[in-house]
Design a protein around this motif. Sequence first.
Motif, mmCIF file in Angstrom:
data_model
loop_
_atom_site.group_PDB
_atom_site.id
_atom_site.type_symbol
_atom_site.label_atom_id
_atom_site.label_comp_id
_atom_site.label_asym_id
_atom_site.label_seq_id
_atom_site.Cartn_x
_atom_site.Cartn_y
_atom_site.Cartn_z
ATOM 1 N N LEU A 319 0.834 -1.199 0.000
ATOM 2 C CA LEU A 319 0.000 0.000 0.000
ATOM 3 C C LEU A 319 0.872 1.252 0.000
ATOM 4 C CD1 LEU A 319 -2.874 1.212 0.225
ATOM 5 C CD2 LEU A 319 -2.565 1.205 2.708
ATOM 6 N N PHE A 320 1.911 1.248 0.812
ATOM 7 C CA PHE A 320 2.818 2.403 0.875
ATOM 8 C C PHE A 320 3.480 2.647 -0.477
ATOM 9 C CE2 PHE A 320 7.144 4.067 1.518
ATOM 10 C CZ PHE A 320 6.850 5.267 2.143
ATOM 11 N N LEU A 321 3.979 1.588 -1.106
ATOM 12 C CA LEU A 321 4.688 1.737 -2.379
ATOM 13 C C LEU A 321 3.773 2.255 -3.472
ATOM 14 C CD1 LEU A 321 7.170 1.398 -4.161
ATOM 15 C CD2 LEU A 321 6.547 -1.021 -4.464
ATOM 16 N N ILE A 322 2.589 1.655 -3.608
ATOM 17 C CA ILE A 322 1.705 2.072 -4.701
ATOM 18 C C ILE A 322 1.166 3.476 -4.457
ATOM 19 C CG2 ILE A 322 -0.499 1.158 -3.823
ATOM 20 C CD1 ILE A 322 -0.984 0.114 -6.699
ATOM 21 N N CYS A 323 1.000 3.867 -3.189
ATOM 22 C CA CYS A 323 0.537 5.224 -2.888
ATOM 23 C C CYS A 323 1.615 6.269 -3.211
ATOM 24 C CB CYS A 323 0.125 5.320 -1.419
ATOM 25 S SG CYS A 323 -1.460 4.541 -1.065
ATOM 26 N N VAL A 324 2.873 5.954 -2.898
ATOM 27 C CA VAL A 324 3.970 6.873 -3.237
ATOM 28 C C VAL A 324 4.054 7.053 -4.747
ATOM 29 C CG1 VAL A 324 6.476 7.142 -3.230
ATOM 30 C CG2 VAL A 324 5.297 6.460 -1.143
ATOM 31 N N ILE A 325 3.916 5.959 -5.479
ATOM 32 C CA ILE A 325 3.957 6.037 -6.945
ATOM 33 C C ILE A 325 2.803 6.890 -7.465
ATOM 34 C CG2 ILE A 325 3.713 4.684 -9.064
ATOM 35 C CD1 ILE A 325 5.175 2.410 -7.621
ATOM 36 N N HIS A 326 1.631 6.710 -6.874
ATOM 37 C CA HIS A 326 0.468 7.476 -7.341
ATOM 38 C C HIS A 326 0.600 8.956 -7.016
ATOM 39 C CE1 HIS A 326 -4.120 7.941 -7.770
ATOM 40 N NE2 HIS A 326 -3.604 7.746 -8.960
ATOM 41 N N ILE A 327 1.221 9.284 -5.896
ATOM 42 C CA ILE A 327 1.487 10.691 -5.573
ATOM 43 C C ILE A 327 2.310 11.331 -6.687
ATOM 44 C CG2 ILE A 327 2.807 12.217 -4.048
ATOM 45 C CD1 ILE A 327 1.976 10.465 -1.708
ATOM 46 N N THR A 505 9.502 16.471 -14.361
ATOM 47 C CA THR A 505 10.244 15.418 -15.071
ATOM 48 C C THR A 505 10.938 14.478 -14.101
ATOM 49 O OG1 THR A 505 10.602 16.833 -16.998
ATOM 50 C CG2 THR A 505 12.104 14.971 -16.705
ATOM 51 N N ALA A 506 11.617 15.049 -13.106
ATOM 52 C CA ALA A 506 12.354 14.231 -12.134
ATOM 53 C C ALA A 506 11.411 13.318 -11.354
ATOM 54 C CB ALA A 506 13.128 15.139 -11.178
ATOM 55 N N VAL A 507 10.256 13.845 -10.957
ATOM 56 C CA VAL A 507 9.293 13.049 -10.188
ATOM 57 C C VAL A 507 8.746 11.899 -11.034
ATOM 58 C CG1 VAL A 507 7.025 13.099 -9.085
ATOM 59 C CG2 VAL A 507 8.663 14.935 -8.646
ATOM 60 N N LEU A 508 8.346 12.173 -12.278
ATOM 61 C CA LEU A 508 7.788 11.135 -13.139
ATOM 62 C C LEU A 508 8.822 10.049 -13.452
ATOM 63 C CD1 LEU A 508 5.671 13.261 -15.662
ATOM 64 C CD2 LEU A 508 4.809 11.715 -13.887
ATOM 65 N N ALA A 509 10.062 10.441 -13.690
ATOM 66 C CA ALA A 509 11.111 9.453 -13.974
ATOM 67 C C ALA A 509 11.363 8.557 -12.767
ATOM 68 C CB ALA A 509 12.393 10.164 -14.392
ATOM 69 N N ALA A 510 11.352 9.141 -11.574
ATOM 70 C CA ALA A 510 11.610 8.357 -10.354
ATOM 71 C C ALA A 510 10.512 7.327 -10.113
ATOM 72 C CB ALA A 510 11.727 9.295 -9.159
ATOM 73 N N ILE A 511 9.269 7.720 -10.282
ATOM 74 C CA ILE A 511 8.186 6.753 -10.023
ATOM 75 C C ILE A 511 8.099 5.721 -11.142
ATOM 76 C CG2 ILE A 511 6.879 8.402 -8.648
ATOM 77 C CD1 ILE A 511 4.941 8.590 -11.082
ATOM 78 N N GLY A 512 8.573 6.075 -12.344
ATOM 79 C CA GLY A 512 8.624 5.081 -13.412
ATOM 80 C C GLY A 512 9.520 3.919 -13.043
ATOM 81 N N ALA A 514 10.216 3.138 -9.883
ATOM 82 C CA ALA A 514 9.595 2.507 -8.709
ATOM 83 C C ALA A 514 8.513 1.506 -9.102
ATOM 84 C CB ALA A 514 9.020 3.582 -7.791
ATOM 85 N N CYS A 515 7.872 1.695 -10.247
ATOM 86 C CA CYS A 515 6.817 0.776 -10.697
ATOM 87 C C CYS A 515 7.353 -0.650 -10.869
ATOM 88 C CB CYS A 515 6.223 1.247 -12.024
ATOM 89 S SG CYS A 515 5.126 2.674 -11.886
ATOM 90 N N LEU A 516 8.634 -0.784 -11.164
ATOM 91 C CA LEU A 516 9.213 -2.107 -11.382
ATOM 92 C C LEU A 516 9.233 -2.937 -10.101
ATOM 93 C CD1 LEU A 516 12.231 -1.131 -13.674
ATOM 94 C CD2 LEU A 516 9.967 -1.940 -14.364
ATOM 95 N N PHE A 517 9.094 -2.303 -8.933
ATOM 96 C CA PHE A 517 9.129 -3.017 -7.664
ATOM 97 C C PHE A 517 7.740 -3.449 -7.199
ATOM 98 C CE2 PHE A 517 12.908 -0.345 -7.777
ATOM 99 C CZ PHE A 517 13.903 -1.248 -7.430
ATOM 100 N N LEU A 518 6.700 -3.117 -7.966
ATOM 101 C CA LEU A 518 5.350 -3.556 -7.633
ATOM 102 C C LEU A 518 5.186 -5.036 -7.921
ATOM 103 C CD1 LEU A 518 3.286 -0.574 -9.107
ATOM 104 C CD2 LEU A 518 3.460 -1.178 -6.683
ATOM 105 N N PRO A 519 4.260 -5.728 -7.229
ATOM 106 C CA PRO A 519 4.043 -7.158 -7.504
ATOM 107 C C PRO A 519 3.330 -7.367 -8.826
ATOM 108 C CG PRO A 519 2.453 -6.368 -5.906
ATOM 109 C CD PRO A 519 3.408 -5.234 -6.138
#
Length: 527
Positions: A319-327, A505-512, A514-519
Motif C-alpha cells: 500500500l505504501f509503495l503504490i501510494c507513493v507512486i500514485h502521488i 520530469t524528475a518526479v515522473l522518472a523516479a516513479i517510473g 519505482a513501478c518495477l518493484f510492484l508485484p
Amino acid sequence: MVTTRDTEAPANREEIPHDHLFRVTGLSSSNLEKLAQEPPADFETAIAATGYGCFNIVLMLASLPAFWSAVSVTSSVSYIFTRAQCDMQLSLLDMGTVNAITYGGMIASAMIWGFLSDTLGRRCIMIYGFFGSGLVEIMAAMSQNFTMLLVTKFASGFLFNGPFAVLLTYIAELHRTEYRARVILLTSLFYTFANITLPLLAWSLLTRDINVYLFGQEFVIHAWNLFLLASAMVPLMTGVAFIFLPESPKFLMSRGRNEEAKQVFKKIFILNTGNRKEDYPITNLLEEKSEQQGRGIAALRGGWAQISPLFKVPHAPWLFLICVIHIGAMFGSNTIRLWYPQLAAMIGSDSNKTLCSAIDPTQAPVVSDTSCIPIETDMLTYLQSSIVGAGSVLTYGIGSLLINRCGKKIVAGFCCVASAAAVLMMPFLGTGSFSVAAMVTAALAFTSLCGAALSSICVDLFPTSLRVMAMVTFLMCGRLGTIAGTVAFPALIGFGCFPPFITITAVLAAIGVACLFLPNTNLKKLE
C-alpha cells in the motif's frame, strides 16, 4: 399379480416431498441430497457463469457520467479563470488554490468513505454521494466571490471522493478475471470523452459576454457561472443512474449475504443470456462470512477490526509503495492538466508566442482593483484543449491490448518515463501553441494510462474487505500529489521557466523506476 405400476410405486413415493425439509426449503429429500453433494462455488465461478453481455454494457453506460463527473468536478474551474480572474480579482496563487481545494475536500473525507463502503455497501454510497456532490456543485456555480467558490468546491470534493473510489471497485467486482483489467482500462476512455467535451462546453459558453443581474446589482450570473451550472448536472444524473443497478455480489458474499448475492447473479445472468433464472447453473455459494456480522450496526462495530490488516504486514508495504507512486503520477499529470487551459489562453494571446514567454513572471498580467482585462479566448484555444483530451484514445487502445501480455507494472513504468520525456521537452520545444499542445497531449496520454494501470493493480492487490479502503487511500495520496503540484507550479514559475518542468520530469522518472518493484497481479483472481 405384480404389475409394473406396483413395482414403480415405492420409487415414486420416495420422491414425494412430505417432511419438514420440503416445507422449509421447497426441495425433496433427494434434491437436497444432490445439493449437499455439490461443492459451493466461489465468486469467480459464480460471476463467470453469468456471461458477458447486456448487463455489462448497461453498467458501462451508467459509469460514463460518473467518469465525466470526475473530470468536471475537478477540472471545470480551470477553464473559468480567463473570465473569473477579473470578476473575483484572482492572482496566480488564488487560481492554484481553487484548483487544489477540491482535492483537499477529497482527502478530508477519504477514510470516512472507505470505512463506510467496506462495511455498509457500494451502491448506496454511489447514489447518495454522486447526488449530493451534484447539489453542492450547483451551489458552487452560483458563487459570487472567491471565498464562496473555495468553500463549495471543498464541499463538492468531500462528497464526490467516496462514490468515485467505490465506482472503480464496483466495476471490478462485476467482471470476471480475464475481463477485469481491460474493463478498468477501457473505462478510462470515459475520461477522454470528458476531456474532449468539457472544453467544447466551455467554448460554447465562456466565449460569450453574458451578465444577468438579479436582485438589483447584488447577484450577477456570468458566463462562467452558467458553465459551472451545466457541469453540475452530470453528477446528479450519475446518482439517478445507479438507483437502477444492483449491489456488488462480491460485497454481499463477503458479508455473509449469499442469498442476496445469488439473486444478483441471476439477474445479471438473465440480462446477459436471455435465459430464465432457473437456468443459472450455480445453486450454492461459498460461505465467506457469517450473516450476523453482515449488516448495520454490527458491520460498523466490526469495521476497524476488518480494515486494520490493511495497515499491517503483508498489505502495508505494498500500500505504501503504490501510494507513493500514485502521488508522483498525479503530481505530474494533474499539474499539467489543470494549468494547461490557462497556459493555452496565455500562449494564444498576441504578446506571448512561446511557452516560456507566456509564463515568464515579468510578463504575467497584473491584476489590480481598478483595472483588469480578461484574457480573450477563441474557438482555437478550446479546440486545442479538446485535442489534448483526445490524445489518450490511442494509448488506451494500445494499452488494453498490451496490459495482460506485458504486465501492468511494466506498462505503468514505461508510461511514466515516456511522460517525463515529453514534459522535459516542453520548455525547449514549446515555441508555439501547437507544439505545446502536442507535448502536453503526449504527456497526459502516458500519465493517464499509467494511472489506469496503477488503479487496476490496486484493485487486484487487496481482498474484498480491504479493497475500497485501499482504493480510497490510493486515490487520497494521488490527490495529495495534485495539491502539491498545482500549488507548487505557480511558486516554481517565480524562479523562471525551467524549474517547474524539470521538477515534474524528475518526479515522473523516479516513479517510473519505482513501478518495477510492484508485484505482478496479471490475471489475479479477486480475494
